[in-house]
Design an enzyme around this catalytic site. Structure first.
Site, PDB file in Angstrom:
ATOM      1  N   GLY A 150       6.169  -9.781   1.270  1.00 48.34           N
ATOM      2  CA  GLY A 150       4.793  -9.980   1.095  1.00 48.34           C
ATOM      3  C   GLY A 150       3.997  -8.729   0.409  1.00 48.34           C
ATOM      4  O   GLY A 150       4.636  -7.661   0.646  1.00 48.34           O
ATOM      5  N   HIS A 151       2.851  -8.680  -0.019  1.00 47.40           N
ATOM      6  CA  HIS A 151       2.247  -7.713  -0.434  1.00 47.40           C
ATOM      7  C   HIS A 151       1.859  -6.699   0.528  1.00 47.40           C
ATOM      8  O   HIS A 151       1.989  -5.373   0.422  1.00 47.40           O
ATOM      9  CB  HIS A 151       0.922  -8.261  -0.971  1.00 47.40           C
ATOM     10  CG  HIS A 151       0.806  -8.702  -2.076  1.00 47.40           C
ATOM     11  ND1 HIS A 151       1.742  -8.571  -3.296  1.00 47.40           N
ATOM     12  CD2 HIS A 151      -0.030 -10.107  -2.699  1.00 47.40           C
ATOM     13  CE1 HIS A 151       1.674  -9.688  -4.129  1.00 47.40           C
ATOM     14  NE2 HIS A 151       0.959 -10.513  -4.030  1.00 47.40           N
TER      15      HIS A 151
END
Length: 866
Positions: A523-524
């Site tokens: 994920g970011h």
């Protein structure tokens, strides 16, 4: 003046002689008062300049993030104050040092290129089709879109059809509305350290951009390329609009999740959505990220990719190698039913597949997550979340065949670029794989040895989840649920949240660790946590419920556990925090400018080279002006045959020498000789400082252990401040410059330097105390402990104190005279009793012991006065 008076005396008779003498003396007094006022202004400017230099040194060492606005503001501040110092010296010395102005101008010209805004005009196409794009065009369409065009053109891989609004298009929009000067003005007025101000400014700037009109030529170009897309993909085709800013998706600055992307956008909303994505350049997360990574605002042009929307049956992110272990070359695939949005925004725990790249490829391991919902394209526009029920909730989002196909694509892309890759992908209902994004992947060198078992009695509060960013850290738990929580987030806390959302990235420069219930290593937020070196555990079930209110905890992200309290055996494995600014454009700009500001090359005041022409830096000018101004004030009385105002040695019962310069009315009675007795001092602030200095006998240098002695030797050898620059007859003196309500104390004891300045009069609005403390012969770690000790005590006594490396800057203002005098007594005590304490600051225990003794003495001082 003296020659003029002598001539007048010779022309006038004896009857006028007394009056003339009185008039001459009054003229001298006026001239002296004017010169004293100039000297006080010079001292104030000198203190401000040195404080700015100390702050710049601290910034260069990576103590905190800063932007180009900081660099420009500090260079302007130091320049303004150094000019005032040079002017003050010339006013005091009747213009004898005007050569300083030429040196000042030359140094300023050397600084300017490093701080001036660099904005190159863009003159390329406003919009480009993806079929014409490749990696060579990254400067025009951004790395994200350029990489897509590259793998399509040279590898033949499937990417969405579409077009990109270029950096030239962005510049056209900004210039058409004259947005950049207004945005710069607003940012300069914002304190980047105040997250509430950043939030307010971010909202205002984004609205300013969104409300602005698109120039007609840019609007026509976007609409025309969309119509071409309709002719290829069908009428009313929906597109995904993705940010592709310049500098995004580089190896060390991923900008993961910092900018806005919109999915399934219709043609009617194309122009408005474009402006919203441009505006996201000034979202809180993006502004904070650029600040933390040292990226100038003007270096980021917001390009936007518009691509046909892929209606994914499944999607996700894959790493061509394990990002958590440089020794592991397995392909790591994170997948989810539906659109990959839920993986990159950290709102779900995905399916995870590990694939061995040896031929034939084989799945090494898999973890199938329970799926509560998925994102799909809405029939009208945008995306919607739908529940996943029945067998689909427990089924794998990918067949083994598709896992191996994806792994093969990851290896192909890595082989082409010659480096590990982070790849976003989607599989449509027909089983076709579309590459949505590819960018460099940074691997962590090593996870190190397995985490040791926790100490006895230190059972884990929480265990499990995945390591999103390795490491160990401790801090107080703070649960974040909404944006307002970020405004209350304390430095050094452990960030705990339900989901690993990109918006929490604004806190990574303040958080010691991160723990979330949902999310994955792809994920970011995970990407940014690894960039920042912040330990993170994601996917830890029940984290919010279990940890909320737990107080101090130790997060062992490598061992995937959270323990109650501090665990010294785990914390001993911590790595030194990264200096994220080092090597960044902003850091390099400050470093280059500082080379003309901070170094001190003008060392020996008694050498023939100590003159204006030899000043190479602003620090040299301040050194020269301070030395010459002090010398001038000491010698002024004898030069003008005005002996009552010359420097006097203080007669006192302490084994140190002090000199006093009466700036105006600091003595009770006229002093004829070269000494002044303490009982003849009228300066209230000086007397208050003196009471503190003699309140308790100083027992001499503290006994130093062997390590302390070696620390002093090492510090003396390595400290550039301990040069012959202190050889001046005036700089080695401890001297008070006084009037009845004003005092400036310049003192040096060995390698310790302090300056105290105060006004203690009847008007509280004019009263203040300013204090600076620096130096010591011990190693930096001991000097740092001593600085924190002094700063902490001053804060206990109402000062605003800043600790910058081994220097303390403190100020108090706006209090009644009696209160100011009480605090000056505290200051006087500290000036005497904290010298040479750096030699025995062996650790926190030693600091606590000496703090307790000092506070006991100060408490007694307060009781005795009462």
């Amino acid at each position: 003046m003296a020659g003029f008076l002598t001539a007048l005396k010779s022309l006038l008779g004896c009857e006028k002689k007394a009056a003339l003498t009185e008039a001459g003396q009054e003229a001298l007094k006026r001239a002296y008062r004017d010169r004293c006022q100039q000297f006080k202004l010079l001292l104030a400017a000198n203190n401000r300049a040195l404080e700015v230099m100390a702050d710049m040194e601290e910034a260069l060492r990576g103590a905190r993030p800063f932007g180009m606005n900081y660099v420009r503001a500090q260079c302007t501040r130091v320049s303004s104050n150094v000019f005032q110092i040079a002017k003050g010296l010339n006013d005091i010395c009747n213009g004898r040092y005007e050569a300083l102005y030429a040196r000042f101008k030359d140094i300023q010209l050397k600084i300017n290129p490093h701080v001036s805004a660099k904005r190159s005009a863009k003159s390329g196409p406003l919009v480009l089709p993806l079929s014409e794009v490749d990696a060579a065009m990254a400067g025009e369409v951004g790395g994200k879109v350029a990489n897509l065009g590259e793998i399509c053109k040279h590898l033949g891989l499937r990417i969405p059809s579409g077009f990109a609004v270029t950096a030239s298009g962005y510049q056209r929009f900004m210039d058409f509305n004259e947005l950049q000067p207004e945005i710069d003005r607003r940012i300069q007025a914002t304190d980047a350290r105040r997250l509430d101000e950043v939030h307010a400014q971010s909202s205002d700037i984004q609205q300013l951009i969104i409300r602005s009109a698109l120039p007609e030529d840019l609007e026509q170009a976007i609409v025309e390329h969309y119509r071409r897309l309709e002719s290829e993909a069908g009428a009313r085709v929906r597109v995904a609009m993705r940010s592709s800013a310049l500098g995004e998706d580089l190896l060390d600055t991923s900008f993961a999740g910092q900018y806005r992307s919109e999915l399934n956008v219709g043609g009617g909303d194309l122009l408005q959505t474009y402006k919203e994505i441009v505006a996201s350049k000034y979202g809180v997360t993006a502004m904070t990220y650029r600040l933390n990574r040292g990226i100038p605002d003007e270096d980021v042009a917001m390009c936007v990719g518009c691509m046909v929307m892929v209606e994914a049956a499944s999607g996700g992110v894959m790493y061509s190698r394990n990002p958590m272990n440089i020794r592991d070359d397995a392909v790591i695939i994170n997948a989810m039913t539906g659109l990959p949005k839920s993986i990159v925004d950290g709102s779900v725990n995905p399916d995870i597949f590990e694939v061995l790249r040896a031929r034939p490829m084989a799945v090494r391991g898999r973890r199938i997550a329970l799926k509560d919902y998925k994102y799909v394209c809405d029939p009208q526009e945008g995306v919607r979340r739908v529940a996943v029920t029945g067998d689909e909730a427990n089924e794998s989002s990918l067949s083994e065949e598709k896992v191996l196909e994806l792994a093969g694509l990851a290896v192909r892309i890595e082989d082409y670029y010659g480096a590990p890759q982070d790849i976003e992908w989607a599989v449509d209902a027909g089983g076709r794989v579309t590459i949505i994004q590819a960018r460099p992947l940074k691997q962590i060198e090593t996870l190190g040895p397995e985490a040791p078992a926790p100490a006895a009695g230190g059972s884990a509060l929480l265990s499990g989840g995945i390591t999103a960013s390795p490491g160990v850290a401790a801090g107080e738990v703070f649960v974040v649920r909404k944006d307002m929580d970020t405004l209350r987030f304390p430095d050094g806390a452990v960030l705990v949240a339900a989901q690993s959302q990109p918006r929490w990235a604004t806190l990574l420069n303040r958080a010691s660790a991160v723990v979330t219930e949902m999310g994955s290593a792809v994920g970011h937020l995970a990407n940014v946590a690894r960039e920042f070196g912040v330990p993170a555990i994601f996917g830890a079930a029940g984290a919010v419920r279990i940890l909320e209110g737990a107080g101090l905890v130790t997060v062992d992200a490598t061992g995937r556990a959270v323990h109650r309290g501090e665990m010294p055996e785990l914390l001993a494995r911590r790595e030194k925090p990264k200096n994220l600014m080092a090597g960044s454009p902003v850091h390099e700009a400050l470093k280059a400018a500082s080379e003309h500001i901070i170094p001190l090359t003008l060392l020996d005041p008694d050498s023939s080279g100590f003159r204006p022409e030899k000043c190479r830096t602003f620090h040299d000018i301040t050194r020269f002006c301070h030395e010459k101004s002090v010398r001038e004030m000491f010698q002024m009385g004898s030069k003008n045959a005005f002996l009552e105002h010359s420097s006097k040695q203080l007669v006192c019962d302490v084994p140190m020498q002090y000199w006093v310069i009466d700036l105006e009315d600091g003595f009770k009675e006229r002093v004829e000789g070269r000494t002044v007795h303490l009982d003849n001092i009228a300066s209230r602030p000086m007397l208050a400082i003196w009471r503190g200095m003699v309140a308790a006998p100083w027992s001499g240098p503290p006994p130093v252990d062997a390590r302390g002695f070696m620390s002093v030797l090492a510090g003396a050898a390595a400290n550039p401040d301990l040069e012959a620059s202190m050889g001046s007859a005036f700089s080695v003196r401890n001297y008070f410059m006084i009037s009845k309500t004003f005092c400036s104390l310049q003192s040096r004891f060995g390698f310790h330097f302090s300056t105290a300045e105060a006004v203690a009069g009847e008007d509280p609005a004019e009263n203040y105390i300013s204090f600076q403390f620096k130096g010591g012969a011990a190693s930096l770690d001991r000097r740092l402990l001593r600085a924190r000790l002094v700063g902490g005590i001053l804060e206990d006594f109402d000062f605003r104190a800043e600790i910058k490396e081994d220097a303390v800057f403190a100020r108090l203002e706006g209090y009644p005279r009696d209160f100011v005098e009480q605090r000056l007594e505290v200051l006087g005590y500290l000036i005497i009793h904290t010298r040479q304490l750096d030699m025995v600051m062996s650790g926190p225990a030693a600091a606590a012991e000496h703090r307790a003794k000092i506070m006991a003495d100060l408490d007694k001082l307060g009781r005795d006065k009462a």
